[in-house]
Design a protein around this motif. Structure first.
Motif, PDB file in Angstrom:
ATOM      1  N   LEU A  53       0.814  -1.225   0.000  1.00 15.52           N
ATOM      2  CA  LEU A  53       0.000   0.000   0.000  1.00 15.52           C
ATOM      3  C   LEU A  53       0.841   1.267   0.000  1.00 15.52           C
ATOM      4  O   LEU A  53       0.311   2.375  -0.057  1.00 15.52           O
ATOM      5  N   SER A  54       2.169   1.111   0.106  1.00 13.71           N
ATOM      6  CA  SER A  54       3.032   2.298   0.126  1.00 13.71           C
ATOM      7  C   SER A  54       3.024   2.995  -1.231  1.00 13.71           C
ATOM      8  O   SER A  54       2.776   2.368  -2.263  1.00 13.71           O
ATOM      9  N   THR A  55       3.354   4.278  -1.220  1.00 13.99           N
ATOM     10  CA  THR A  55       3.507   5.000  -2.493  1.00 13.99           C
ATOM     11  C   THR A  55       4.804   4.565  -3.168  1.00 13.99           C
ATOM     12  O   THR A  55       5.700   3.994  -2.551  1.00 13.99           O
ATOM     13  N   GLU A  77      -0.555  14.722   6.234  1.00 12.45           N
ATOM     14  CA  GLU A  77      -0.680  13.537   5.373  1.00 12.45           C
ATOM     15  C   GLU A  77      -1.914  12.752   5.819  1.00 12.45           C
ATOM     16  O   GLU A  77      -2.042  12.372   6.981  1.00 12.45           O
ATOM     17  N   GLY A  79      -3.830   9.477   5.467  1.00 13.36           N
ATOM     18  CA  GLY A  79      -3.582   8.092   5.038  1.00 13.36           C
ATOM     19  C   GLY A  79      -2.089   7.871   4.968  1.00 13.36           C
ATOM     20  O   GLY A  79      -1.456   8.191   3.963  1.00 13.36           O
ATOM     21  N   TYR A  81      -0.244   4.850   6.257  1.00 16.00           N
ATOM     22  CA  TYR A  81       0.245   3.456   6.185  1.00 16.00           C
ATOM     23  C   TYR A  81       1.558   3.336   6.992  1.00 16.00           C
ATOM     24  O   TYR A  81       1.582   3.691   8.159  1.00 16.00           O
ATOM     25  N   ASP A 105      -4.747   8.778  10.201  1.00 11.55           N
ATOM     26  CA  ASP A 105      -5.058   7.440   9.667  1.00 11.55           C
ATOM     27  C   ASP A 105      -6.131   6.765  10.516  1.00 11.55           C
ATOM     28  O   ASP A 105      -6.205   6.981  11.730  1.00 11.55           O
ATOM     29  N   ILE A 106      -6.918   5.933   9.865  1.00 10.34           N
ATOM     30  CA  ILE A 106      -7.973   5.183  10.543  1.00 10.34           C
ATOM     31  C   ILE A 106      -7.391   3.993  11.299  1.00 10.34           C
ATOM     32  O   ILE A 106      -8.041   3.415  12.168  1.00 10.34           O
ATOM     33  N   ASP A 133     -11.407   8.475  11.244  1.00  6.76           N
ATOM     34  CA  ASP A 133     -11.782   8.766   9.863  1.00  6.76           C
ATOM     35  C   ASP A 133     -11.285  10.166   9.473  1.00  6.76           C
ATOM     36  O   ASP A 133     -11.524  11.147  10.192  1.00  6.76           O
ATOM     37  N   SER A 134     -10.609  10.238   8.327  1.00  6.08           N
ATOM     38  CA  SER A 134      -9.929  11.479   7.936  1.00  6.08           C
ATOM     39  C   SER A 134     -10.869  12.671   7.819  1.00  6.08           C
ATOM     40  O   SER A 134     -10.570  13.763   8.339  1.00  6.08           O
ATOM     41  N   ASP A 152      -4.382  10.463   0.647  1.00  6.71           N
ATOM     42  CA  ASP A 152      -4.098   9.093   0.177  1.00  6.71           C
ATOM     43  C   ASP A 152      -4.791   8.093   1.115  1.00  6.71           C
ATOM     44  O   ASP A 152      -4.174   7.139   1.572  1.00  6.71           O
TER      45      ASP A 152
HETATM   46  C1  SAM Z   1      -2.453   3.707   0.341  1.00  8.20           C
HETATM   47  S1  SAM Z   1      -2.260   3.755   2.087  1.00  8.20           S
HETATM   48  C2  SAM Z   1      -1.324   5.242   2.333  1.00  8.20           C
HETATM   49  C3  SAM Z   1       0.108   5.172   1.833  1.00  8.20           C
HETATM   50  C4  SAM Z   1       0.982   6.274   2.363  1.00  8.20           C
HETATM   51  N1  SAM Z   1       0.489   7.596   2.007  1.00  8.20           N
HETATM   52  C5  SAM Z   1       2.417   6.121   1.883  1.00  8.20           C
HETATM   53  O1  SAM Z   1       3.053   7.140   1.566  1.00  8.20           O
HETATM   54  O2  SAM Z   1       2.944   5.024   1.814  1.00  8.20           O
HETATM   55  C6  SAM Z   1      -3.875   4.215   2.631  1.00  8.20           C
HETATM   56  C7  SAM Z   1      -3.986   4.482   4.118  1.00  8.20           C
HETATM   57  O3  SAM Z   1      -5.222   5.163   4.318  1.00  8.20           O
HETATM   58  C8  SAM Z   1      -5.811   4.705   5.511  1.00  8.20           C
HETATM   59  N2  SAM Z   1      -7.262   4.972   5.406  1.00  8.20           N
HETATM   60  C9  SAM Z   1      -8.183   4.360   4.630  1.00  8.20           C
HETATM   61  N3  SAM Z   1      -9.406   4.913   4.793  1.00  8.20           N
HETATM   62  C10 SAM Z   1      -9.255   5.917   5.700  1.00  8.20           C
HETATM   63  C11 SAM Z   1     -10.137   6.870   6.290  1.00  8.20           C
HETATM   64  N4  SAM Z   1     -11.442   6.920   5.972  1.00  8.20           N
HETATM   65  N5  SAM Z   1      -9.635   7.749   7.179  1.00  8.20           N
HETATM   66  C12 SAM Z   1      -8.319   7.735   7.510  1.00  8.20           C
HETATM   67  N6  SAM Z   1      -7.438   6.855   6.991  1.00  8.20           N
HETATM   68  C13 SAM Z   1      -7.883   5.955   6.092  1.00  8.20           C
HETATM   69  C14 SAM Z   1      -5.429   3.227   5.595  1.00  8.20           C
HETATM   70  O4  SAM Z   1      -5.480   2.765   6.945  1.00  8.20           O
HETATM   71  C15 SAM Z   1      -4.009   3.239   4.994  1.00  8.20           C
HETATM   72  O5  SAM Z   1      -3.034   3.355   6.005  1.00  8.20           O
END
Ligand code: SAM
Length: 223
Positions: A53-55, A77, A79, A81, A105-106, A133-134, A152
């Motif tokens: 899931l990382s960028t 930031e 989201g 991960y 992050d959630i 929740d963001s 993200d």
């Molecule tokens: C694709 S990953 C983020 C990758 C990160 N930006 C990176 O640089 O590697 C998505 C993240 O969003 C979080 N996420 C998903 N839905 C969310 C929400 N509604 N609110 C907050 N965080 C959320 C997930 O727990 C996960 O950690």
């Protein structure tokens, strides 16, 4: 190459060892005027089978350079991960003279290791963690205004649109909001297109893993 073929090409391309693919700061000669880059442990967290899931690596470098370009002191930031980008942003804040990265992050699964890495970085850099929740966190007024906001998290159209609507007011004039996955994910793509159609300055770039990234700049306030 038509749009459909181009889309298939980008979503197939897995180019990990790049900094310049989506990062015009390292692609266009003469644009990058600063030294340094993300720390090795941030780069090591880039997208891989262990961190799916990382960028991508080029996006991590882009977030470092964008933070430097904007002379950012406050970055959000949404989201995070494992913190690949959070740590690149933290390094950029240190190189800018100090600041705070707000990590939303959630899941709090990676808050502790990221906090430890930022603490070890030192240099007047602080990380704040917001669990939940963001969109709800932003709506609750728990965040400051920021120079740079990286979205993200929830990639559904409803989720991204809500995040943009809640976080855009927190962006300082002259700052940038970045949407990751704006090629590969339909909901993000649609949101990016809506921002362009609304007349905002938008740049969308292909990225090495095919996810795509869109930069939206907030115009400076008129006198
Ligand atoms: C694709 S990953 C983020 C990758 C990160 N930006 C990176 O640089 O590697 C998505 C993240 O969003 C979080 N996420 C998903 N839905 C969310 C929400 N509604 N609110 C907050 N965080 C959320 C997930 O727990 C996960 O950690």
């Amino acid at each position: 190459m038509n749009g459909e073929k181009l889309g298939r090409f980008f979503s197939r391309a897995e180019i990990q060892d790049v900094v310049g693919w989506s990062n015009f700061f390292q692609t266009v000669p003469g644009v990058r005027v600063w030294e340094g880059g993300p720390p090795a442990y941030s780069l090591a967290l880039s997208r891989s089978p262990e961190s799916p899931l990382s960028t991508e690596l080029d996006v991590i470098n882009l977030m470092y350079d964008l933070s430097r370009f904007l002379k950012a002191r406050t970055v959000i930031e949404v989201g995070i991960y494992k913190g690949a980008c959070s740590l690149a942003i933290a390094q950029a804040l240190k190189d800018n003279g100090g600041g705070t990265v707000h990590c939303v992050d959630i899941s709090d699964a990676f808050f502790s290791p990221i906090a430890a890495a930022v603490k070890e970085l030192g240099g007047g850099v602080d990380a704040q963690f917001l669990h939940g929740d963001s969109a709800a966190i932003a709506a609750a007024g728990k965040l400051p205004n920021a120079n740079l906001i990286f979205i993200d998290a929830d990639h559904s159209y409803a989720g991204v649109r809500k995040d943009v609507d809640e976080y855009w007011p927190l962006l300082m004039p002259g700052g940038a909001l970045v949407l990751h996955d704006s090629i590969m994910w339909e909901g993000v793509r649609k949101t990016a297109a809506e921002l362009f159609a609304a007349g905002l300055p938008v740049i969308s770039l292909a990225t090495s893993g095919g996810s795509g990234v869109t930069l939206v700049f907030k115009p400076l306030a008129k006198e």
